[in-house]
Design a protein around this motif. Structure first.
Motif, PDB file in Angstrom:
ATOM      1  N   ARG A 208     -10.923  -3.827  -3.385  1.00 20.29           N
ATOM      2  CA  ARG A 208     -10.969  -4.842  -2.338  1.00 20.29           C
ATOM      3  C   ARG A 208     -10.072  -6.029  -2.675  1.00 20.29           C
ATOM      4  NH1 ARG A 208     -10.538  -8.015   0.839  1.00 20.29           N
ATOM      5  NH2 ARG A 208     -11.894  -8.763   2.511  1.00 20.29           N
ATOM      6  N   TRP A 209      -9.924  -6.316  -3.978  1.00 20.68           N
ATOM      7  CA  TRP A 209      -9.101  -7.450  -4.399  1.00 20.68           C
ATOM      8  C   TRP A 209      -7.628  -7.278  -4.027  1.00 20.68           C
ATOM      9  CZ3 TRP A 209      -5.056  -6.418  -7.699  1.00 20.68           C
ATOM     10  CH2 TRP A 209      -5.092  -5.194  -8.379  1.00 20.68           C
TER      11      TRP A 209
ATOM     12  N   ALA B 189       0.812  -1.230   0.000  1.00 20.56           N
ATOM     13  CA  ALA B 189       0.000   0.000   0.000  1.00 20.56           C
ATOM     14  C   ALA B 189       0.838   1.270   0.000  1.00 20.56           C
ATOM     15  CB  ALA B 189      -0.965   0.019   1.191  1.00 20.56           C
ATOM     16  N   ALA B 190       2.092   1.163  -0.455  1.00 14.87           N
ATOM     17  CA  ALA B 190       2.951   2.349  -0.497  1.00 14.87           C
ATOM     18  C   ALA B 190       2.768   3.163  -1.772  1.00 14.87           C
ATOM     19  CB  ALA B 190       4.417   1.943  -0.338  1.00 14.87           C
ATOM     20  N   GLY B 191       2.009   2.652  -2.731  1.00 17.76           N
ATOM     21  CA  GLY B 191       1.745   3.431  -3.943  1.00 17.76           C
ATOM     22  C   GLY B 191       2.566   3.043  -5.145  1.00 17.76           C
ATOM     23  N   LYS B 192       3.189   1.877  -5.111  1.00 18.20           N
ATOM     24  CA  LYS B 192       3.989   1.434  -6.254  1.00 18.20           C
ATOM     25  C   LYS B 192       3.130   1.272  -7.505  1.00 18.20           C
ATOM     26  CE  LYS B 192       5.227  -2.280  -4.111  1.00 18.20           C
ATOM     27  NZ  LYS B 192       4.506  -2.003  -2.851  1.00 18.20           N
ATOM     28  N   GLY B 193       2.014   0.541  -7.345  1.00 17.91           N
ATOM     29  CA  GLY B 193       1.172   0.258  -8.507  1.00 17.91           C
ATOM     30  C   GLY B 193       0.595   1.501  -9.149  1.00 17.91           C
ATOM     31  N   SER B 194       0.139   2.448  -8.334  1.00 14.26           N
ATOM     32  CA  SER B 194      -0.449   3.662  -8.899  1.00 14.26           C
ATOM     33  C   SER B 194       0.609   4.515  -9.591  1.00 14.26           C
ATOM     34  CB  SER B 194      -1.156   4.470  -7.805  1.00 14.26           C
ATOM     35  OG  SER B 194      -0.243   4.903  -6.806  1.00 14.26           O
ATOM     36  N   THR B 195       1.831   4.461  -9.089  1.00 16.23           N
ATOM     37  CA  THR B 195       2.910   5.204  -9.751  1.00 16.23           C
ATOM     38  C   THR B 195       3.254   4.569 -11.083  1.00 16.23           C
ATOM     39  OG1 THR B 195       3.814   5.869  -7.604  1.00 16.23           O
ATOM     40  CG2 THR B 195       5.268   6.059  -9.512  1.00 16.23           C
ATOM     41  N   ILE B 196       3.319   3.248 -11.118  1.00 13.71           N
ATOM     42  CA  ILE B 196       3.601   2.552 -12.373  1.00 13.71           C
ATOM     43  C   ILE B 196       2.544   2.897 -13.421  1.00 13.71           C
ATOM     44  CG2 ILE B 196       3.689   0.267 -13.460  1.00 13.71           C
ATOM     45  CD1 ILE B 196       4.968  -0.770 -10.858  1.00 13.71           C
ATOM     46  N   LYS B 197       1.280   2.976 -13.005  1.00 17.75           N
ATOM     47  CA  LYS B 197       0.208   3.344 -13.939  1.00 17.75           C
ATOM     48  C   LYS B 197       0.454   4.720 -14.547  1.00 17.75           C
ATOM     49  CE  LYS B 197      -3.548   0.665 -11.835  1.00 17.75           C
ATOM     50  NZ  LYS B 197      -4.836   0.739 -11.108  1.00 17.75           N
ATOM     51  N   ARG B 198       0.919   5.663 -13.724  1.00 17.13           N
ATOM     52  CA  ARG B 198       1.184   7.016 -14.246  1.00 17.13           C
ATOM     53  C   ARG B 198       2.402   7.020 -15.159  1.00 17.13           C
ATOM     54  NH1 ARG B 198      -2.701   6.200 -10.474  1.00 17.13           N
ATOM     55  NH2 ARG B 198      -4.030   8.053 -10.294  1.00 17.13           N
TER      56      ARG B 198
ATOM     57  N   ARG C  51      -4.830   3.184   4.373  1.00 21.14           N
ATOM     58  CA  ARG C  51      -5.055   2.732   2.999  1.00 21.14           C
ATOM     59  C   ARG C  51      -5.659   1.330   2.977  1.00 21.14           C
ATOM     60  NH1 ARG C  51       0.598   5.171   0.390  1.00 21.14           N
ATOM     61  NH2 ARG C  51      -0.027   7.366   0.630  1.00 21.14           N
ATOM     62  N   PHE C  52      -5.240   0.474   3.881  1.00 22.98           N
ATOM     63  CA  PHE C  52      -5.854  -0.852   3.965  1.00 22.98           C
ATOM     64  C   PHE C  52      -7.337  -0.730   4.295  1.00 22.98           C
ATOM     65  CE2 PHE C  52      -1.685  -3.197   5.171  1.00 22.98           C
ATOM     66  CZ  PHE C  52      -1.377  -3.354   3.832  1.00 22.98           C
ATOM     67  N   LYS C  53      -7.672   0.139   5.246  1.00 21.36           N
ATOM     68  CA  LYS C  53      -9.070   0.320   5.635  1.00 21.36           C
ATOM     69  C   LYS C  53      -9.886   0.879   4.471  1.00 21.36           C
ATOM     70  CE  LYS C  53      -8.260   0.972  10.602  1.00 21.36           C
ATOM     71  NZ  LYS C  53      -8.279   1.939  11.739  1.00 21.36           N
ATOM     72  N   ALA C  54      -9.283   1.794   3.705  1.00 20.98           N
ATOM     73  CA  ALA C  54      -9.990   2.364   2.553  1.00 20.98           C
ATOM     74  C   ALA C  54     -10.284   1.293   1.508  1.00 20.98           C
ATOM     75  CB  ALA C  54      -9.169   3.493   1.946  1.00 20.98           C
ATOM     76  N   ARG C  55      -9.374   0.339   1.348  1.00 19.12           N
ATOM     77  CA  ARG C  55      -9.587  -0.733   0.379  1.00 19.12           C
ATOM     78  C   ARG C  55     -10.728  -1.651   0.805  1.00 19.12           C
ATOM     79  NH1 ARG C  55      -3.327  -2.582  -1.061  1.00 19.12           N
ATOM     80  NH2 ARG C  55      -2.729  -0.640  -2.131  1.00 19.12           N
ATOM     81  N   LEU C  56     -10.894  -1.811   2.102  1.00 19.82           N
ATOM     82  CA  LEU C  56     -11.966  -2.674   2.603  1.00 19.82           C
ATOM     83  C   LEU C  56     -13.336  -2.176   2.141  1.00 19.82           C
ATOM     84  CD1 LEU C  56     -10.860  -3.428   6.286  1.00 19.82           C
ATOM     85  CD2 LEU C  56     -11.219  -5.117   4.463  1.00 19.82           C
ATOM     86  N   ASP C  57     -13.477  -0.861   2.019  1.00 19.62           N
ATOM     87  CA  ASP C  57     -14.768  -0.259   1.680  1.00 19.62           C
ATOM     88  C   ASP C  57     -14.901   0.100   0.209  1.00 19.62           C
ATOM     89  OD1 ASP C  57     -15.482  -0.374   4.406  1.00 19.62           O
ATOM     90  OD2 ASP C  57     -14.467   1.536   4.795  1.00 19.62           O
TER      91      ASP C  57
END
Length: 270
Positions: free
Chosen positions: A171-172, A49-58, A160-166
């Motif tokens: 959620r995946w 949840a450190a933001g690696k994936g979202s950075t790669i997308k950008r 960020r984990f809690k935000a993913r729960l909702d």
């Protein structure tokens, strides 16, 4: 994580403007890599949840997927688990004119495999010995290698984990391994520190990206990547749209002979 005061967040407008400017430069970098036959490897590592994936997308948003591809390897197969550890990663290294972004990499052995007991202490020690040698060989062969560690505080990670729960679209992303990253926070910290001791070498240093603020992390990481590579803008060939030739009598088939997707937007317009 102390009482360090967080700087004010970038406004959305400023972030969008700067990100687009950097993405235009990434396209220039891509063309420099393609035309010059260079090989670029970018390693993305860090906390869950450190933001690696979202950075790669950008990074890849406007790049040609035939030139810039993401390598996100699954767990090794039974056969792969008997190979030399680095062997399956070698298969994903770039050829001339290519960029490969590793969404997690060979450093799994220094992190999750070590902490969770998926490798033996001997295998872990062998990795720490061989990894700098492996990376020096890549660099010696002409590969441009950049390694980024995304650092996030324990409090922000939990948020960020809690935000993913909702969030049904994210959620995946939550798994049992993510929950372990909470309960084993200090173990992962020690593993990361030991990894840096052995693999933060002059030829292939680690660059730490503070990512409690995802917008800032993306801007900072991309800007650093661009500044670290001596790319040049490649002149584009001139392209002119040809004139459309006159009709030769072609008639489109009747619409009722084709099956169209329903117009979902019709209801939305009412």
């Amino acid at each position: 994580m102390g009482d360090k005061k967080r700087p004010a967040r970038l406004s959305v407008a400023t972030y969008d403007r700067e990100l687009l400017s950097l993405q235009i430069e990434l396209v220039k970098l891509q063309e420099w890599v393609r035309v010059g036959g260079h090989r670029l490897v970018v390693v993305f590592e860090g906390r869950d949840a450190a933001g690696k994936g979202s950075t790669i997308k950008r990074v890849t948003a406007h790049l040609n997927p035939r030139i810039a591809r993401i390598a996100a390897l699954p767990a090794p197969t039974e056969r792969e688990s008997t190979q030399w550890y680095f062997q399956r990663y070698v298969d994903h290294l770039p050829a001339a004119g290519e960029i490969v972004l590793f969404d997690r990499s060979w450093y799994n052995r220094a992190g999750v495999e070590h902490v969770m007991g998926f490798c033996t202490p001997q295998e872990h020690a062998r990795f720490l010995h061989q990894c700098p040698i492996f990376e020096r060989l890549l660099i010696e062969d002409g590969i441009l290698l950049r390694k980024y560690w995304f650092s996030v505080s324990d409090a922000v990670q939990e948020q960020r984990f809690k935000a993913r729960l909702d969030d049904p679209t994210r959620r995946w992303k939550l798994s049992g391994m993510d929950m372990e990253s909470i309960t084993r926070w200090e173990a992962y910290s020690r593993a990361k520190d030991e990894m840096f001791v052995h693999t933060d070498i002059p030829e292939s240093p680690w660059y730490v990206v503070e990512s409690d603020d995802k917008r800032a992390a993306r801007i900072n990481m991309i800007a650093h990547l661009l500044s670290s590579i001596p790319y040049e803008e490649v002149p584009l060939s001139t392209v002119e749209l040809p004139s459309r030739p006159p009709s030769t009598g072609y008639q489109r088939p009747p619409r009722d002979l084709q099956t169209f997707v329903p117009d979902r937007t019709a209801d939305l317009r009412e």
